[in-house]
Every structure is written in structure tokens, then in C-alpha cells.
Scaffold this motif. Sequence first.
Motif, PDB file in Angstrom:
ATOM      1  N   UNK A  67      10.154   5.245   6.791  1.00 18.27           N
ATOM      2  CA  UNK A  67      11.055   4.266   7.411  1.00 18.27           C
ATOM      3  C   UNK A  67      10.284   3.326   8.332  1.00 18.27           C
ATOM      4  N   UNK A  68       9.312   3.876   9.063  1.00 20.10           N
ATOM      5  CA  UNK A  68       8.482   3.038   9.940  1.00 20.10           C
ATOM      6  C   UNK A  68       7.759   1.958   9.125  1.00 20.10           C
ATOM      7  N   UNK A  69       7.199   2.342   7.988  1.00 21.31           N
ATOM      8  CA  UNK A  69       6.476   1.386   7.145  1.00 21.31           C
ATOM      9  C   UNK A  69       7.434   0.353   6.552  1.00 21.31           C
ATOM     10  N   UNK A  70       8.589   0.810   6.064  1.00 19.28           N
ATOM     11  CA  UNK A  70       9.538  -0.140   5.487  1.00 19.28           C
ATOM     12  C   UNK A  70      10.088  -1.090   6.548  1.00 19.28           C
ATOM     13  N   UNK A  71      10.234  -0.623   7.772  1.00 17.49           N
ATOM     14  CA  UNK A  71      10.645  -1.526   8.859  1.00 17.49           C
ATOM     15  C   UNK A  71       9.561  -2.566   9.145  1.00 17.49           C
ATOM     16  N   UNK A  72       8.316  -2.170   9.001  1.00 17.63           N
ATOM     17  CA  UNK A  72       7.226  -3.141   9.187  1.00 17.63           C
ATOM     18  C   UNK A  72       7.307  -4.226   8.114  1.00 17.63           C
ATOM     19  N   UNK A  73       7.637  -3.819   6.888  1.00 14.05           N
ATOM     20  CA  UNK A  73       7.817  -4.803   5.814  1.00 14.05           C
ATOM     21  C   UNK A  73       8.942  -5.761   6.180  1.00 14.05           C
ATOM     22  N   UNK A  74      10.012  -5.227   6.725  1.00 14.55           N
ATOM     23  CA  UNK A  74      11.143  -6.068   7.123  1.00 14.55           C
ATOM     24  C   UNK A  74      10.716  -7.119   8.148  1.00 14.55           C
ATOM     25  N   UNK A  75       9.770  -6.763   9.005  1.00 16.06           N
ATOM     26  CA  UNK A  75       9.370  -7.691  10.067  1.00 16.06           C
ATOM     27  C   UNK A  75       8.388  -8.763   9.598  1.00 16.06           C
ATOM     28  N   UNK A  77       7.871  -9.542   5.951  1.00 14.50           N
ATOM     29  CA  UNK A  77       8.100  -9.998   4.585  1.00 14.50           C
ATOM     30  C   UNK A  77       9.077 -11.153   4.485  1.00 14.50           C
ATOM     31  N   UNK A  78       9.185 -11.662   3.272  1.00 10.29           N
ATOM     32  CA  UNK A  78      10.161 -12.714   3.009  1.00 10.29           C
ATOM     33  C   UNK A  78      11.523 -12.070   2.719  1.00 10.29           C
ATOM     34  N   UNK A  79      12.491 -12.867   2.331  1.00  7.58           N
ATOM     35  CA  UNK A  79      13.850 -12.361   2.119  1.00  7.58           C
ATOM     36  C   UNK A  79      13.891 -11.283   1.036  1.00  7.58           C
ATOM     37  N   UNK A  80      13.160 -11.478  -0.052  1.00  2.00           N
ATOM     38  CA  UNK A  80      13.128 -10.461  -1.116  1.00  2.00           C
ATOM     39  C   UNK A  80      12.493  -9.164  -0.620  1.00  2.00           C
ATOM     40  N   UNK A  81      11.410  -9.298   0.137  1.00  2.00           N
ATOM     41  CA  UNK A  81      10.751  -8.113   0.694  1.00  2.00           C
ATOM     42  C   UNK A  81      11.699  -7.354   1.613  1.00  2.00           C
ATOM     43  N   UNK A  82      12.442  -8.089   2.433  1.00  2.00           N
ATOM     44  CA  UNK A  82      13.390  -7.450   3.355  1.00  2.00           C
ATOM     45  C   UNK A  82      14.493  -6.718   2.604  1.00  2.00           C
ATOM     46  N   UNK A  83      15.008  -7.334   1.538  1.00  2.00           N
ATOM     47  CA  UNK A  83      16.041  -6.659   0.732  1.00  2.00           C
ATOM     48  C   UNK A  83      15.479  -5.390   0.094  1.00  2.00           C
ATOM     49  N   UNK A  85      12.918  -3.598   1.157  1.00  2.00           N
ATOM     50  CA  UNK A  85      12.688  -2.623   2.225  1.00  2.00           C
ATOM     51  C   UNK A  85      13.999  -1.995   2.671  1.00  2.00           C
ATOM     52  N   UNK A  86      15.051  -2.788   2.785  1.00  2.00           N
ATOM     53  CA  UNK A  86      16.364  -2.254   3.162  1.00  2.00           C
ATOM     54  C   UNK A  86      16.850  -1.220   2.150  1.00  2.00           C
ATOM     55  N   UNK A  87      16.651  -1.515   0.876  1.00  2.00           N
ATOM     56  CA  UNK A  87      17.049  -0.558  -0.164  1.00  2.00           C
ATOM     57  C   UNK A  87      16.274   0.746  -0.038  1.00  2.00           C
ATOM     58  N   UNK A  88      14.974   0.621   0.212  1.00  2.00           N
ATOM     59  CA  UNK A  88      14.149   1.813   0.376  1.00  2.00           C
ATOM     60  C   UNK A  88      14.564   2.609   1.611  1.00  2.00           C
ATOM     61  N   UNK A  89      14.859   1.917   2.689  1.00  2.00           N
ATOM     62  CA  UNK A  89      15.277   2.605   3.913  1.00  2.00           C
ATOM     63  C   UNK A  89      16.564   3.379   3.656  1.00  2.00           C
ATOM     64  N   UNK A  90      17.516   2.777   2.960  1.00  2.00           N
ATOM     65  CA  UNK A  90      18.758   3.479   2.622  1.00  2.00           C
ATOM     66  C   UNK A  90      18.471   4.710   1.774  1.00  2.00           C
TER      67      UNK A  90
END
Length: 107
Positions: A67-75, A77-83, A85-90
Motif C-alpha cells: 500500500x505504501x508503494x501504491x500510494x507513492x505511485x498515486x503521488x 503518476x498520471x491519471x491512469x497510474x493513479x487509477x 494504483x487505486x485498484x491495487x490498493x483496494x
Amino acid sequence: VIGRLQPFTDDGEYYLQAAQIYNETGTWTKVIRNSNKALDAGLKNPVDALMLAGTAYSEMNQYDDAIRVFNRIRSIGDADDRRNADSWISFVREMRQLRRASIAANQ
């Protein structure tokens, strides 16, 4: 070949390629190690290495690290990366909850 070239270069792309190969074989600790080396050496797109590391942490049931790594991607990444990462976090949160439930049921 990649393993032999890595010591002679600071190019993060070689480490990223190694991480991708280890990802294909499910060698999760080496995925993480090479992803981190790629990030340290520098990459055009660090999200690629972070995604590999997050996936590897997930596979190793290290959910908080994932989750820490996927949150880093969210911070970064672009919109696709954030989506993505959000899916992975879920997904990781669901897996963490299922694992906790399984452990509790077996106690």
C-alpha cells in the motif's frame, strides 16, 4: 546478460529489466531489490519499478509495504497510474482483510 551488465553501469533501465524478468518467475525478493536499485539509479518512468515492487510486496503478503508503494505511485503518476494504483490498493486491502479473517478462524 543483464546481471553481467548491471555492475558496469548506473543505468536504472538494466535493473528494471532484471526486476521484470524476476517478476515473470515469481522471485519476489529479487523483484523488490532490483526495482529499488532501478529507482536509486534513476528511471525515465519510476512508476514502472514501483508497480513491480508493489505487486511483489502483495504477492509476499506484505500488505502495508504494498500500500505504501501504491500510494507513492498515486503521488507521482498520471491519471491512469493513479487509477491503477487505486485498484491495487483496494485489492491489497481486501487480501489483507481475508488473510486476517483466515488467521482468526484458525486460532
